[in-house]
Design an enzyme around this catalytic site. Structure first.
Site, PDB file in Angstrom:
ATOM      1  N   SER A 116       0.857  -1.188   0.000  1.00  0.00           N
ATOM      2  CA  SER A 116       0.000   0.000   0.000  1.00  0.00           C
ATOM      3  C   SER A 116       0.888   1.232   0.000  1.00  0.00           C
ATOM      4  O   SER A 116       2.008   1.197   0.550  1.00  0.00           O
ATOM      5  CB  SER A 116      -0.893   0.015   1.241  1.00  0.00           C
ATOM      6  OG  SER A 116      -1.534   1.278   1.366  1.00  0.00           O
ATOM      7  N   TYR A 161      -1.417  -0.765  10.379  1.00  0.00           N
ATOM      8  CA  TYR A 161      -1.591  -1.121   8.966  1.00  0.00           C
ATOM      9  C   TYR A 161      -0.424  -0.596   8.140  1.00  0.00           C
ATOM     10  O   TYR A 161       0.171  -1.319   7.335  1.00  0.00           O
ATOM     11  CB  TYR A 161      -2.915  -0.546   8.456  1.00  0.00           C
ATOM     12  CG  TYR A 161      -3.164  -0.782   6.989  1.00  0.00           C
ATOM     13  CD1 TYR A 161      -3.482  -2.057   6.516  1.00  0.00           C
ATOM     14  CD2 TYR A 161      -3.089   0.260   6.063  1.00  0.00           C
ATOM     15  CE1 TYR A 161      -3.711  -2.280   5.164  1.00  0.00           C
ATOM     16  CE2 TYR A 161      -3.317   0.044   4.719  1.00  0.00           C
ATOM     17  CZ  TYR A 161      -3.631  -1.227   4.276  1.00  0.00           C
ATOM     18  OH  TYR A 161      -3.856  -1.445   2.942  1.00  0.00           O
TER      19      TYR A 161
HETATM   20  P1  NAP Z   1     -11.291  -6.334   0.096  1.00  0.00           P
HETATM   21  O1  NAP Z   1     -12.272  -6.258  -1.027  1.00  0.00           O
HETATM   22  O2  NAP Z   1     -11.757  -6.166   1.482  1.00  0.00           O
HETATM   23  O3  NAP Z   1     -10.507  -7.706  -0.070  1.00  0.00           O
HETATM   24  C1  NAP Z   1      -9.785  -8.311   0.974  1.00  0.00           C
HETATM   25  C2  NAP Z   1      -9.617  -9.774   0.638  1.00  0.00           C
HETATM   26  O4  NAP Z   1      -8.832 -10.378   1.673  1.00  0.00           O
HETATM   27  C3  NAP Z   1     -10.950 -10.497   0.584  1.00  0.00           C
HETATM   28  O5  NAP Z   1     -10.951 -11.408  -0.489  1.00  0.00           O
HETATM   29  C4  NAP Z   1     -10.988 -11.240   1.913  1.00  0.00           C
HETATM   30  O6  NAP Z   1     -11.720 -12.465   1.749  1.00  0.00           O
HETATM   31  C5  NAP Z   1      -9.512 -11.541   2.120  1.00  0.00           C
HETATM   32  N1  NAP Z   1      -9.246 -11.789   3.527  1.00  0.00           N
HETATM   33  C6  NAP Z   1      -9.486 -10.949   4.576  1.00  0.00           C
HETATM   34  N2  NAP Z   1      -9.194 -11.547   5.736  1.00  0.00           N
HETATM   35  C7  NAP Z   1      -8.763 -12.808   5.404  1.00  0.00           C
HETATM   36  C8  NAP Z   1      -8.342 -13.919   6.159  1.00  0.00           C
HETATM   37  N3  NAP Z   1      -8.318 -13.877   7.513  1.00  0.00           N
HETATM   38  N4  NAP Z   1      -7.962 -15.043   5.510  1.00  0.00           N
HETATM   39  C9  NAP Z   1      -8.017 -15.106   4.168  1.00  0.00           C
HETATM   40  N5  NAP Z   1      -8.397 -14.086   3.385  1.00  0.00           N
HETATM   41  C10 NAP Z   1      -8.784 -12.960   4.007  1.00  0.00           C
HETATM   42  O7  NAP Z   1     -10.152  -5.229  -0.092  1.00  0.00           O
HETATM   43  P2  NAP Z   1      -9.075  -4.964  -1.251  1.00  0.00           P
HETATM   44  O8  NAP Z   1      -8.979  -3.492  -1.374  1.00  0.00           O
HETATM   45  O9  NAP Z   1      -9.343  -5.766  -2.456  1.00  0.00           O
HETATM   46  O10 NAP Z   1      -7.762  -5.470  -0.525  1.00  0.00           O
HETATM   47  C11 NAP Z   1      -6.795  -6.248  -1.174  1.00  0.00           C
HETATM   48  C12 NAP Z   1      -5.408  -5.770  -0.766  1.00  0.00           C
HETATM   49  O11 NAP Z   1      -5.209  -4.429  -1.234  1.00  0.00           O
HETATM   50  C13 NAP Z   1      -5.160  -5.726   0.744  1.00  0.00           C
HETATM   51  O12 NAP Z   1      -3.884  -6.275   1.026  1.00  0.00           O
HETATM   52  C14 NAP Z   1      -5.179  -4.231   1.065  1.00  0.00           C
HETATM   53  O13 NAP Z   1      -4.378  -3.922   2.175  1.00  0.00           O
HETATM   54  C15 NAP Z   1      -4.596  -3.671  -0.218  1.00  0.00           C
HETATM   55  N6  NAP Z   1      -4.873  -2.238  -0.442  1.00  0.00           N
HETATM   56  C16 NAP Z   1      -6.135  -1.782  -0.697  1.00  0.00           C
HETATM   57  C17 NAP Z   1      -6.351  -0.429  -0.901  1.00  0.00           C
HETATM   58  C18 NAP Z   1      -7.710   0.137  -1.203  1.00  0.00           C
HETATM   59  O14 NAP Z   1      -7.847   1.379  -1.234  1.00  0.00           O
HETATM   60  N7  NAP Z   1      -8.716  -0.682  -1.454  1.00  0.00           N
HETATM   61  C19 NAP Z   1      -5.277   0.465  -0.849  1.00  0.00           C
HETATM   62  C20 NAP Z   1      -4.008  -0.017  -0.570  1.00  0.00           C
HETATM   63  C21 NAP Z   1      -3.814  -1.383  -0.394  1.00  0.00           C
HETATM   64  P3  NAP Z   1     -12.646 -13.160   2.888  1.00  0.00           P
HETATM   65  O15 NAP Z   1     -13.314 -12.066   3.659  1.00  0.00           O
HETATM   66  O16 NAP Z   1     -13.587 -13.991   2.074  1.00  0.00           O
HETATM   67  O17 NAP Z   1     -11.701 -13.972   3.696  1.00  0.00           O
END
Ligand code: NAP
Length: 223
Positions: free
Chosen positions: A139, A152
């Site tokens: 991130s 985080y």
């Molecule tokens: P998201 O839609 O909330 O996706 C998170 C994913 O992680 C979901 O598929 C969730 O699946 C899985 N997950 C959460 N807890 C878990 C666990 N205990 N075991 C296995 N899987 C788990 O959010 P996203 O934005 O796509 O996030 C993906 C990545 O991008 C993350 O690493 C986040 O830090 C990074 N990121 C996002 C942003 C943003 O603005 N969206 C910015 C910077 C970085 P389940 O709930 O089904 O387990």
């Protein structure tokens, strides 16, 4: 099967991980999709198999538990994995003092321990085959420690530094390690973190598709 290459994606049930799954299936990868919500993985797997003629396996695992991490490590050791996308992550929106012990421990385990262990599990096979990609989703918060995201941001700083070091170690064996550092991207991440995305300036947010396409463009260039 249209390709012998297999990619394993963590956090594939929504957001960036689901888009990685779509894009990689379109490129002919067979997939292993990992997350907790089995029903979402199963539905996505059926959709991608139908649309792209690839083999897609759903694997339900909680990557904050020893059993969940160990089961995915075993998959990574047993299968010839061409691409690992360490994407699953969480970031509870709370101060360090106010965050529950459970949330703090889960954030550290998912964002740091699971990512590190899955990377270590996949590398020996890739190095032996002299080929492979590891994509670690960090991130931009790695550069911006700020109130409500101290833990985080620190976990994402780990992702960046770890990825850079492993990239240097693995490059001579033909294995590429990429750190992808999203800025604000429209996904469920914020609602899950406990804050509405409406609190942010959506005009500067990317879509999940834009982020993943940019990440894959960088991967194609050997970033
Ligand atoms: P998201 O839609 O909330 O996706 C998170 C994913 O992680 C979901 O598929 C969730 O699946 C899985 N997950 C959460 N807890 C878990 C666990 N205990 N075991 C296995 N899987 C788990 O959010 P996203 O934005 O796509 O996030 C993906 C990545 O991008 C993350 O690493 C986040 O830090 C990074 N990121 C996002 C942003 C943003 O603005 N969206 C910015 C910077 C970085 P389940 O709930 O089904 O387990």
């Amino acid at each position: 099967m249209s390709s012998s290459k297999t990619a394993l994606i963590t956090g594939a049930s929504s957001g960036l991980g689901a888009v990685y799954a779509q894009r990689l299936a379109a490129r002919g990868y067979n997939l292993i999709l990992v997350a907790r919500r089995a029903e979402k993985l199963t539905a996505l797997a059926a959709e991608l198999e139908h649309a792209h003629g690839v083999a897609v396996r759903s694997f339900a695992a909680d990557l904050t538990t020893e059993a969940g991490i160990a089961s995915v490590e075993q998959l990574l050791r047993d299968d010839d994995i061409a691409l690992l996308v360490n994407n699953a992550g969480m970031g509870p929106f709370a101060t360090t003092a106010q965050m529950s012990h459970a949330d703090a421990a889960a954030t550290l385990t998912l964002n740091v321990t699971a990512l590190m262990r899955l990377t270590r599990a996949v590398l020996p096979g890739m190095r032996a085959r002299k080929a492979g990609h590891v994509v670690n989703v960090g991130s931009v918060m790695a550069f911006f420690p700020s109130p409500m995201s101290a833990l985080y941001s620190a976990t994402k700083a780990f992702v960046l530094t770890f990825s850079r070091g492993v990239a240097d170690e693995a490059r001579e064996d033909g294995v590429l390690v990429q750190a992808v550092l999203p800025a604000g991207t429209v996904t469920d991440f914020y609602e899950t973190a406990g804050i509405s995305i409406d609190n942010f300036d959506r005009s500067v947010f990317m879509t999940a598709e834009q982020l993943v396409d940019a990440g894959l463009a960088g991967m194609d260039r050997g970033e």
